[in-house]
Structures are given as C-alpha cells and as structure tokens.
Design an enzyme around this catalytic site. Structure first.
Site, PDB file in Angstrom:
ATOM      1  CG  ASP A  35       7.182   1.850  12.266  1.00  0.00           C
ATOM      2  OD1 ASP A  35       7.381   1.636  13.730  1.00  0.00           O
ATOM      3  OD2 ASP A  35       6.162   2.549  11.584  1.00  0.00           O
ATOM      4  CE  LYS A  57       2.959  -3.094  14.357  1.00  0.00           C
ATOM      5  NZ  LYS A  57       1.662  -2.349  13.999  1.00  0.00           N
ATOM      6  CG  MET A 172       0.195  -3.488   5.186  1.00  0.00           C
ATOM      7  SD  MET A 172      -0.377  -2.588   6.795  1.00  0.00           S
ATOM      8  CE  MET A 172      -1.892  -1.596   6.228  1.00  0.00           C
TER       9      MET A 172
END
Length: 250
Positions: A35, A57, A172
């Site tokens: 990631d 992402k 998040m």
C-alpha cells in the site's frame, strides 16, 4: 508446492518504527504487494530483486480492488513464492488484513501475521498526546471514520460513544469529521471537548490542528486538512503543547 504469505504491518511510516521481524521478512521477500501508507522511507527499501506490486489507494483511485489484491496473493503463493503483503500501521486495525487472511486460509496456503505499531497509538504519542492518563481517561475507543458503504446500517453506537468518558481515536475520518463531531454532540458529548487532528504522522511535513467538537470541522476546512490523519477526541488533547518538538524523531 505452495509458498508462504506474510501479512506485515509497517507501523506509522517511519523506518525506525518498523519491527525487526518485519524488516527481516521484507528483505527476503520474492513478491511484495504494498500500500502507499507505509510511506516513501519504507517503500524505498523494498528489495530490488522482488516483484513489487502497487496496491495503493490514491485520492479514492484504487490501483487494484480488494478481490484483485487477494487473487494476486493467492496466485503468487501457489507459484511457490515467498509473498509479503505490506500494509501501513497494523494489518488487523482497519487494514483489511483479516479479510486477506480468510482468503489465504481458504486457498490452503500457510500465512503468518507480523503485527505493526498502529498509528492510532503511535501518532498521538509522537506529539505528546497520551491516549490514557490518570486524570483524564481510563479507556480508549478506536473507530473508523469510513465504514463499508455496502453495510445496511452503521455498526457504530453514537449514543454509547458520546457517553464514554474516555478517549476516542478515529482513523480514516477526515472526510466525515464534521459529521462525526456533530453526531457526538447531538448524542450528549460536550461541544467543548478538545480535538486534535495529526496529519502525516512521522513525516517531515507532519501537522497538528486543534479545536473542539463544536468547531473542529470548521477549523479543519479552513486549513485544508487532508488524509492520512489521526483524530483524537478527549481531555487528553489538552496535554498537547506545540512549543515542544515531536517526542519521537522522524
């Protein structure tokens, strides 16, 4: 003959916070699916001879979807490779490591979990915010600010969260911060409760924004807060002092 999969937590982004076992496993990997959250300091040390697969992402743009990532892990392991799935923080703390482990086990492949230091604890500590303190908090709740949108209803009990006298840590949560703060106040948490947002923990451009539940959404918008960030809610935030440098060097 199947290979072996290691689900590795890289910690909050500094190579110095990477565990010794994680370092050893990464260095001997034949395939690394990574990631972006481990950060450039760690990603720049990935073994040159390994197959490196970007699974990050970026601003909502997914390089690979979750089912594609899991299929690649299984494919490379079935080819007899030593596979590292490298994730930021700890793989089992909102990192979907549990889902990947389920897939690997269903495929009959051996796996090992290597925990990482979660940013939920390390990032607040780096700026002098302890999550527990004898005067302020005897419990900690770690929650996601971005639940699975396909769930029929929220798994979060806002009334219970608001009544808690402990510290709340949100991962998040930048996009939904104003909504989260509003829900906590609506359900009984005092609007004067201190809040800190720590952006880009353990990086040279780390930044801290402080406010209260009543005004943190407005303050975050004014300074342009962006992920990745760790949000801390509770009286322990009052211990933050911008006059002091980070307790843990970058």
């Amino acid at each position: 003959m199947n290979g072996m999969v290691f689900i590795v937590g890289s910690g909050p982004g500094s190579e110095g916070m990477l565990t010794q076992h994680a370092r050893e496993v990464i260095d001997t990997a034949e395939v690394v699916l990574y990631d972006q959250l481990p950060g450039e300091e760690i990603l720049s040390t990935l073994p040159a001879g390994a197959e490196l697969i970007d699974c990050g992402k970026y601003g909502g743009n997914h390089t690979l979807e979750q089912d594609e990532i899991e299929a690649l892990i299984v494919d490379r392991a079935r080819a007899g490779k030593r596979v590292v799935r490298l994730k930021g923080g700890d793989p089992f703390m909102f990192g979907r490591g549990g889902e990947e482990l389920e897939t690997i086990r269903r495929a009959g492949i051996e796996a090992e979990l290597i925990p990482g230091i979660t940013s939920a604890i390390a990032v607040p500590a780096s700026v002098g915010i302890p999550l527990t303190h004898r005067r302020f908090a005897s419990q900690v709740t770690i929650m996601t600010g971005h639940e699975d949108p396909t769930k029929p209803e929220s798994a979060l009990d806002w009334s219970l969260l608001a009544r808690s006298r402990g510290t709340i840590v949100i991962l998040m949560g930048v996009k939904n911060l104003a909504t989260i703060a509003g829900l906590l106040v609506e359900n009984g948490r005092n609007g004067t409760t201190p809040v800190a947002i720590i952006e880009r923990g353990f990086r040279a451009d780390q930044r801290v924004t402080v406010g209260t539940l009543a005004d943190i959404g407005e303050k975050a918008a004014a300074v342009g807060v962006k992920p990745p960030a760790v949000i801390v809610i509770g009286e322990v935030v009052s211990l933050y002092d911008p006059a002091y440098p980070p307790l843990i060097p970058f």
